[in-house]
Design a protein around this motif. Structure first.
Motif: not given
Length: 515
Positions: A317-322, A357-359
């Motif tokens: 589910w996580a998409h850090p590129e967005i 919490d991390e990003r």
């Protein structure tokens, strides 16, 4: 006529003139939060999917399971299509491989080589994902109404067609209220108890209206196997829980002198065409009793079998590129500019906080006054949602145009509001496409006009409920100068027409005209 329960709102209806499969749902829905109770994943779906007709009542994911439809349901089946204002349901079924459709007209009976069918379609923006529907059918000897979780203003169009033998209807909750709201525990329990009582009472009103021979509680409840949602299961003796199971409801009916309720488990066959409508359960009576008496053990076993697939899916589910804020701004700004009716109804800001919490967190406001998306600037807002950043990223990645049918029904968020419920807020989040938004805007503009009046207890006011057009001669109750619509529990102050349970939707009232 035989009716086989297949879990939740799904049944197989077998008649001399063909078989009909309704709303098959097996796979976890709404970010993996909801599962059917009892478990239906071990049924012989290859056999149950080989049918003549398919009826999908609406696009909520506990009724429309695209993965299951694609894999198990015969593409030779003819789809009985509700008469909806948009083509979304047909488009999505065609994308899954279905090509034969019967396009029905609202409240008109059609004959399919001996099988008579009628579909009542609800088309308010607040009905399901822009629509919900009920299926009536007759084989010439017996009549069935599958109301699932549709809430028509009345059942007159069905009752006039003859005595109904089998009535299938919703009894359990299918919403996130009040569990996700930031409220004191005691207030949340009081609201939950009221909602539970209201949903039972509403079902009883429908039952009394139709006077069917047998009543089958369906379209619920969901169960929750994720540990963070485990407390939503009705296993703690809490009468404020809005997800009671079938046996709880049947016991409630029996206490009110209704002995015609019938329990449909996945695999149960109800022989509607035989005296007394006997049931053939797929398990022994002792096992049926144990399933409900020791429901916690049943759910733990189900959790062990089915939750691992959700845990695996969570990792995608996580998409850090967005860039969440940039994408929301580009997507929502044109919609905000067109949402005149909803903007007027909200008349303020809706705050979204996406936590990680991390990003780091993302905090932004949808401003329905200036019609813009912007970073939150410490201003006071009446409506706030908080969820995990990964969930918003997944919604953006999929370009999910209905957040009610995904994030909100998942219950994987918390909400805060100042003042009463505002239906325009949630309607906006289910209309994140130009087609849906324009339909909803036009509907709200047209619904604002209601010229017919009635007089109840000396007060004169419009006949149709401003919420969903229920006939207030039947569903309206007046006490101490307040009108309550029993359909959904909305209230209006009759002296000035002000809605006291939600924002907007005033009642046209002429005040007290007689005593």
């Amino acid at each position: 006529m035989r009716v086989t329960g297949l879990g939740h709102a799904s049944v197989l209806i077998e008649t001399e003139f063909g078989s009909v499969l309704t709303d098959p749902w097996v796979n976890p829905a709404y970010f993996g939060s909801w599962f059917p109770f009892p478990d239906n994943s071990q049924l012989d779906w290859d056999t149950f999917g080989d049918v003549d007709y398919l009826f999908v009542s609406h696009l909520h994911r506990d009724h429309f399971d695209p993965e299951h439809l694609k894999r198990y349901v015969s593409k030779k089946a003819t789809v009985l299509l509700p008469n909806y204002p948009t083509s979304e349901l047909e488009d999505q079924l065609r994308a899954l491989g279905f090509s034969s459709f019967v396009r029905t007209r609202n409240d008109e009976v059609i004959d399919l080589d001996g099988l008579q069918v009628m579909i009542n379609s609800l088309i308010s923006p607040t009905d399901g994902p822009i629509g919900d529907s009920s299926l009536w059918l007759s084989d010439g000897r017996h009549i069935l109404l599958n109301q699932n979780d549709a809430r028509p203003a009345d059942l007159t169009s069905f009752a006039k067609l003859g005595h109904v033998d089998a009535h299938l209807l919703q009894f359990s909750g299918a919403i996130w209220f009040p569990m996700v709201y930031d409220l004191p525990k005691r207030a949340k329990q009081a609201l939950g108890a009221t909602k539970r009582e209201r949903q039972f009472d509403r079902s009883l009103r429908y039952i009394d209206d139709l006077q069917a021979s047998y009543v089958f509680p369906t379209a619920g409840p969901p169960c929750f196997l994720d540990e963070e949602l485990w407390g939503f299961n009705d296993i703690f003796g809490d009468e404020s829980n809005i997800f009671p199971d079938q046996q709880v409801y049947l016991d409630w009916l029996a206490k009110r002198g209704r002995d015609n309720g019938r329990l449909l488990l996945p695999g149960t066959v109800a022989r509607v065409d035989e005296p007394g409508c006997p049931l053939d359960h797929p398990i022994s009576d002792a096992e049926v009793d144990k399933m409900f008496a020791d429901k916690t053990a049943y759910l733990r076993d189900m959790q062990e079998r089915r939750q691992p697939a959700v845990e695996e899916r969570k990792r995608t589910w996580a998409h850090p590129e967005i860039d969440v804020l940039a994408e929301i701004k580009a997507w929502f700004t044109p919609l905000l500019e067109e949402a005149d009716q909803m903007a007027a109804g909200i008349n303020g800001g809706v705050r979204f906080t996406a936590t990680d919490d991390e990003r780091g967190d993302i905090d932004f406001v949808l401003d329905f006054v200036t019609r813009e998306v912007r970073p939150y600037a410490d201003e006071k807002v009446r409506y706030r949602f908080q969820t995990k950043r990964a969930y918003l990223e997944q919604l953006i990645f999929e370009h999910e145009i209905d957040w009610v049918n995904s994030l909100f029904l998942s219950c994987r968020f918390t909400a805060t509001r100042i003042g009463p419920y505002n239906e325009f807020v949630y309607t906006f989040f289910k209309c994140l496409s130009e087609e849906r938004l324009n339909y909803a805007e036009g509907y709200f503009a047209e619904a604002a006009n209601d010229e017919e009046s009635i007089t109840v207890d000396g007060w004169t006011f419009q006949r149709r409920c401003p919420h969903l057009k229920a006939d207030l001669t039947r569903f309206g109750q007046v006490a101490d100068g307040v009108l309550t619509c029993q359909m959904h529990g909305w209230k209006w102050r009759l002296s000035d027409g002000r809605c006291i349970t939600s924002v907007g939707r005033p009642l046209r009232t002429e005040g007290r005209t007689a005593r």
